[in-house]
Motif scaffolding. Structure first.
Motif, mmCIF file in Angstrom:
data_model
loop_
_atom_site.group_PDB
_atom_site.id
_atom_site.type_symbol
_atom_site.label_atom_id
_atom_site.label_comp_id
_atom_site.label_asym_id
_atom_site.label_seq_id
_atom_site.Cartn_x
_atom_site.Cartn_y
_atom_site.Cartn_z
ATOM 1 N N ALA A 226 0.772 -1.088 0.258
ATOM 2 C CA ALA A 226 0.236 0.184 0.625
ATOM 3 C C ALA A 226 1.217 1.214 0.024
ATOM 4 N N ASN A 227 0.736 1.367 -1.420
ATOM 5 C CA ASN A 227 2.222 3.057 -1.504
ATOM 6 C C ASN A 227 1.065 4.430 -0.737
ATOM 7 N N ASP A 228 2.021 4.903 0.207
ATOM 8 C CA ASP A 228 0.715 6.560 0.064
ATOM 9 C C ASP A 228 2.256 7.839 0.036
ATOM 10 N N PRO A 229 1.703 8.897 -0.603
ATOM 11 C CA PRO A 229 3.080 10.243 -0.715
ATOM 12 C C PRO A 229 3.612 9.867 1.063
ATOM 13 N N THR A 230 4.644 10.737 0.632
ATOM 14 C CA THR A 230 5.370 11.128 1.207
ATOM 15 C C THR A 230 5.466 12.619 0.912
ATOM 16 N N THR A 231 5.384 13.610 2.217
ATOM 17 C CA THR A 231 4.953 14.928 2.509
ATOM 18 C C THR A 231 5.454 15.763 2.913
ATOM 19 N N ALA A 232 5.919 16.894 2.912
ATOM 20 C CA ALA A 232 6.348 18.437 3.976
ATOM 21 C C ALA A 232 4.970 18.471 4.600
ATOM 22 N N PHE A 233 5.467 18.047 5.986
ATOM 23 C CA PHE A 233 4.561 18.625 6.595
ATOM 24 C C PHE A 233 4.767 19.736 7.535
ATOM 25 N N GLY A 234 5.673 20.553 7.467
ATOM 26 C CA GLY A 234 6.039 22.069 8.002
ATOM 27 C C GLY A 234 7.253 21.504 9.102
ATOM 28 N N GLY A 235 7.491 20.097 9.690
ATOM 29 C CA GLY A 235 8.997 20.377 10.003
ATOM 30 C C GLY A 235 9.481 19.065 8.668
ATOM 31 N N ALA A 236 9.879 18.111 9.643
ATOM 32 C CA ALA A 236 10.248 17.171 8.469
ATOM 33 C C ALA A 236 9.369 16.446 7.457
ATOM 34 N N ALA A 237 9.858 15.744 6.400
ATOM 35 C CA ALA A 237 9.208 15.487 5.790
ATOM 36 C C ALA A 237 8.777 13.944 6.170
#
Length: 326
Positions: A226-237
């Motif tokens: 199950a592949n989900d996106p890596t996202t920049a949440f404001g801190g580290a990705a």
């Protein structure tokens, strides 16, 4: 290569009525300074299901919200099941507001829980302390033991989990001995790629397919990536991997689900997927289902997966025949 994200399974213990606290913790973990991949299981999770998911996900830690009053039984049982599955290195954290009094928290920590967080802890402080403890624990550990020689037959579940982690992190992490093993041609795994818009029901469809496969082919082994996106949440990705929430039929010895982040912000797919497919192939899995991140009109190159079948899932509001042609 950047800092490897910490993989943290989060869940709500069985018989709890809501998941508000753990959802807030998920957000705090993703907003922290360290890169994390949060694998959220949902609520009403038994110790057995959490331990199974932790093994399959190759998690570094487990954080459980428990407000039902059964914490003195639940957490020791979870630690025992993790050890029985070869995951004794996994750190266990818990919280339950005022339902876990200081004396109980001390008893649980003496029994092997890394930390019980009480009502005096702000969420951002919990996230920082929890990830700091995981990072410190990983730094103290020696290299994860792997077999010195290859044997015929499928790998143990513990070794399979470790192989998947190595394949996910990059080809350079796979020892030369295992690279040869992973290029064997006697891996008959069939591959079905399932793509579609975000929220179109891909995870729900996979869960229904699993139910039918278990009823129709009870001896077959099925892998899910199950592949989900890596996202920049404001801190580290980081990545919020929550496909397990929609899947109720996966907790079976014939099913192995591994949640995978794309690894790079805006990347369409994880580059580790082909390597992980090969791991499942040599481990004797008959079918692999791959769920892609939500897609748009720009399309998605799935050629590296060499899928035998592609399913594309749309909502009813897709627009019309011209949109399908695009």
């Amino acid at each position: 290569m950047g800092e490897r994200p910490l993989r943290i399974v989060t869940a709500v213990a069985a018989y709890d009525g809501h998941d508000a606290s753990v959802l807030a913790l998920n957000r705090a973990l993703l907003a922290g300074a360290r890169p994390v991949e949060v694998i959220y299981l949902g609520f009403n999770m038994t110790g057995e299901r959490i331990a199974m998911a932790t093994l399959q996900e190759g998690a570094d830690a487990v954080a459980v919200s428990s407000y039902n009053g059964g914490h003195l039984q639940f957490f020791p049982h979870l630690i025992k099941r993790l050890a029985e599955k070869g995951m004794e290195r996994t750190l266990v954290f818990g919280g339950g507001g005022g339902t876990i009094i200081a004396g109980d928290a001390a008893a649980l920590e003496a029994a092997g829980v890394e930390k019980i967080y009480g009502p005096g802890w702000p969420l951002d402080a919990i996230a920082a302390d929890l990830t700091g403890r995981i990072a410190d624990g990983l730094a103290r550990l020696s290299a994860f033991p792997v077999p010195t020689s290859l044997t015929e037959g499928p790998p143990s579940h513990t070794f399979l989990s470790r192989l998947l982690s190595m394949a996910d992190h990059g080809a350079e992490e796979v020892p030369e001995t295992y690279k040869a093993w992973l290029t064997r041609t006697d891996a008959p795994t069939r591959v079905v790629a399932i793509a579609g818009d975000g929220g179109s029901g891909k995870s729900t469809l996979i869960d229904e397919l699993i139910r039918h496969f278990l009823e129709t082919f009870p001896d077959k082994k099925i892998a899910i990536l199950a592949n989900d996106p890596t996202t920049a949440f404001g801190g580290a990705a980081g990545a919020f991997l929550a496909d397990r929430v929609r899947m109720n039929n996966i907790y079976d010895d014939h099913i192995w689900l591994r949640s995978v982040a794309t690894g790079t912000v805006y990347a369409p797919l994880s580059p580790g997927l082909p390597r992980m497919l090969r791991v499942f192939g040599v481990a004797g899995y008959d079918l692999a289902l791959i769920e892609t991140p939500g897609t748009g009109q720009t399309g998605l190159d799935l050629s590296a997966l060499k899928a035998d079948l592609l399913l594309y899932i749309k909502t009813r509001e897709y627009g019309g025949s011209l949109q399908l042609q695009k």
